[in-house]
Design a protein around this motif. Structure first.
Motif, PDB file in Angstrom:
ATOM      1  N   GLN A 225       0.823  -1.206   0.000  1.00 26.63           N
ATOM      2  CA  GLN A 225       0.000   0.000   0.000  1.00 26.63           C
ATOM      3  C   GLN A 225       0.860   1.259   0.000  1.00 26.63           C
ATOM      4  O   GLN A 225       0.553   2.230  -0.702  1.00 26.63           O
ATOM      5  CB  GLN A 225      -0.957   0.007   1.204  1.00 26.63           C
ATOM      6  CG  GLN A 225      -2.038  -1.048   1.127  1.00 26.63           C
ATOM      7  CD  GLN A 225      -2.853  -0.974  -0.143  1.00 26.63           C
ATOM      8  OE1 GLN A 225      -3.333   0.079  -0.532  1.00 26.63           O
ATOM      9  NE2 GLN A 225      -2.999  -2.110  -0.815  1.00 26.63           N
TER      10      GLN A 225
ATOM     11  N   LEU B 119       2.206   1.652  -3.524  1.00 26.59           N
ATOM     12  CA  LEU B 119       1.164   2.121  -4.443  1.00 26.59           C
ATOM     13  C   LEU B 119       0.846   3.600  -4.216  1.00 26.59           C
ATOM     14  O   LEU B 119       0.623   4.341  -5.174  1.00 26.59           O
ATOM     15  CB  LEU B 119      -0.098   1.270  -4.309  1.00 26.59           C
ATOM     16  CG  LEU B 119       0.004  -0.155  -4.844  1.00 26.59           C
ATOM     17  CD1 LEU B 119      -1.229  -0.969  -4.467  1.00 26.59           C
ATOM     18  CD2 LEU B 119       0.208  -0.152  -6.350  1.00 26.59           C
TER      19      LEU B 119
ATOM     20  N   ASP C  42      -4.953   0.897  -9.843  1.00 25.30           N
ATOM     21  CA  ASP C  42      -6.284   0.508  -9.353  1.00 25.30           C
ATOM     22  C   ASP C  42      -6.465  -1.006  -9.389  1.00 25.30           C
ATOM     23  O   ASP C  42      -7.050  -1.593  -8.469  1.00 25.30           O
ATOM     24  CB  ASP C  42      -7.373   1.197 -10.167  1.00 25.30           C
ATOM     25  CG  ASP C  42      -7.384   2.709  -9.978  1.00 25.30           C
ATOM     26  OD1 ASP C  42      -6.806   3.199  -8.982  1.00 25.30           O
ATOM     27  OD2 ASP C  42      -7.984   3.402 -10.839  1.00 25.30           O
TER      28      ASP C  42
ATOM     29  N   ARG D  21      -4.564  -2.465  -6.484  1.00 24.05           N
ATOM     30  CA  ARG D  21      -5.297  -2.251  -5.228  1.00 24.05           C
ATOM     31  C   ARG D  21      -6.470  -3.227  -5.126  1.00 24.05           C
ATOM     32  O   ARG D  21      -6.737  -3.773  -4.069  1.00 24.05           O
ATOM     33  CB  ARG D  21      -5.796  -0.817  -5.126  1.00 24.05           C
ATOM     34  CG  ARG D  21      -4.733   0.188  -4.788  1.00 24.05           C
ATOM     35  CD  ARG D  21      -5.345   1.508  -4.335  1.00 24.05           C
ATOM     36  NE  ARG D  21      -4.384   2.577  -4.358  1.00 24.05           N
ATOM     37  CZ  ARG D  21      -3.464   2.791  -3.404  1.00 24.05           C
ATOM     38  NH1 ARG D  21      -3.395   1.983  -2.393  1.00 24.05           N
ATOM     39  NH2 ARG D  21      -2.626   3.795  -3.497  1.00 24.05           N
TER      40      ARG D  21
ATOM     41  N   GLU E 175      -5.234  -6.649  -4.191  1.00 22.13           N
ATOM     42  CA  GLU E 175      -4.890  -6.671  -2.775  1.00 22.13           C
ATOM     43  C   GLU E 175      -6.129  -6.922  -1.922  1.00 22.13           C
ATOM     44  O   GLU E 175      -6.088  -7.644  -0.953  1.00 22.13           O
ATOM     45  CB  GLU E 175      -4.266  -5.335  -2.343  1.00 22.13           C
ATOM     46  CG  GLU E 175      -2.780  -5.247  -2.339  1.00 22.13           C
ATOM     47  CD  GLU E 175      -2.118  -6.060  -1.245  1.00 22.13           C
ATOM     48  OE1 GLU E 175      -2.181  -5.697  -0.059  1.00 22.13           O
ATOM     49  OE2 GLU E 175      -1.516  -7.063  -1.595  1.00 22.13           O
ATOM     50  N   ARG E 176      -7.239  -6.274  -2.292  1.00 20.13           N
ATOM     51  CA  ARG E 176      -8.481  -6.422  -1.529  1.00 20.13           C
ATOM     52  C   ARG E 176      -9.070  -7.817  -1.691  1.00 20.13           C
ATOM     53  O   ARG E 176      -9.701  -8.330  -0.772  1.00 20.13           O
ATOM     54  CB  ARG E 176      -9.504  -5.372  -1.947  1.00 20.13           C
ATOM     55  CG  ARG E 176      -9.260  -3.999  -1.365  1.00 20.13           C
ATOM     56  CD  ARG E 176     -10.427  -3.082  -1.662  1.00 20.13           C
ATOM     57  NE  ARG E 176     -10.607  -2.847  -3.082  1.00 20.13           N
ATOM     58  CZ  ARG E 176      -9.985  -1.898  -3.789  1.00 20.13           C
ATOM     59  NH1 ARG E 176      -9.150  -1.101  -3.187  1.00 20.13           N
ATOM     60  NH2 ARG E 176     -10.207  -1.748  -5.069  1.00 20.13           N
TER      61      ARG E 176
END
Length: 119
Positions: free
Chosen positions: A84, A87, A110, A113, A116-117
């Motif tokens: 994070q 990024l 994006d 990210r 990652e989620r």
């Protein structure tokens, strides 16, 4: 728990719980949720489960210890925070680029990210 230290500890336990909570026993999960997410006191939890406050305290301490042990071994939280941070730094650098290049790179950021989620 007092002040900033209590908030830091609560945040830490909640982050660890997000990553490793499903590896805990059902009772550990329940007690941690009640105490750290629902803000129940030890006495309230003890009353609900008809056990002593000391037993609740011991369950919480053991669950917190297990979460920390998982993090020491697996390092998922540390890895997530590292990604994070990278990024975020990349986004700042991309913001200074030409719009056509920026759009493509921002889409990649994006997507990372999102990945990652989803993990």
């Amino acid at each position: 728990m007092q002040g900033d230290n209590a908030l830091e500890k609560t945040n830490r336990v909640n982050v660890l719980f997000d990553f490793y909570g499903s590896l805990l026993t059902e009772k550990q999960q329940t007690f941690l949720k009640c105490y750290y997410q629902d803000d129940f006191s030890l006495g309230e939890i003890a009353g609900d489960f008809e056990i002593s406050r000391q037993a609740v305290y011991e369950h919480l301490k053991r669950a917190e210890q297990v979460l920390e042990e998982y993090e020491q071994k697996l390092r998922l939280v540390a890895r997530h925070e590292f990604v994070q941070t990278g990024l975020n730094r990349l986004e700042l650098q991309v913001a200074d680029l030409e719009p056509d290049v920026r759009l493509s790179l921002q889409q990649t950021i994006d997507a990372l990210r999102g990945a990652e989620r989803d993990i």
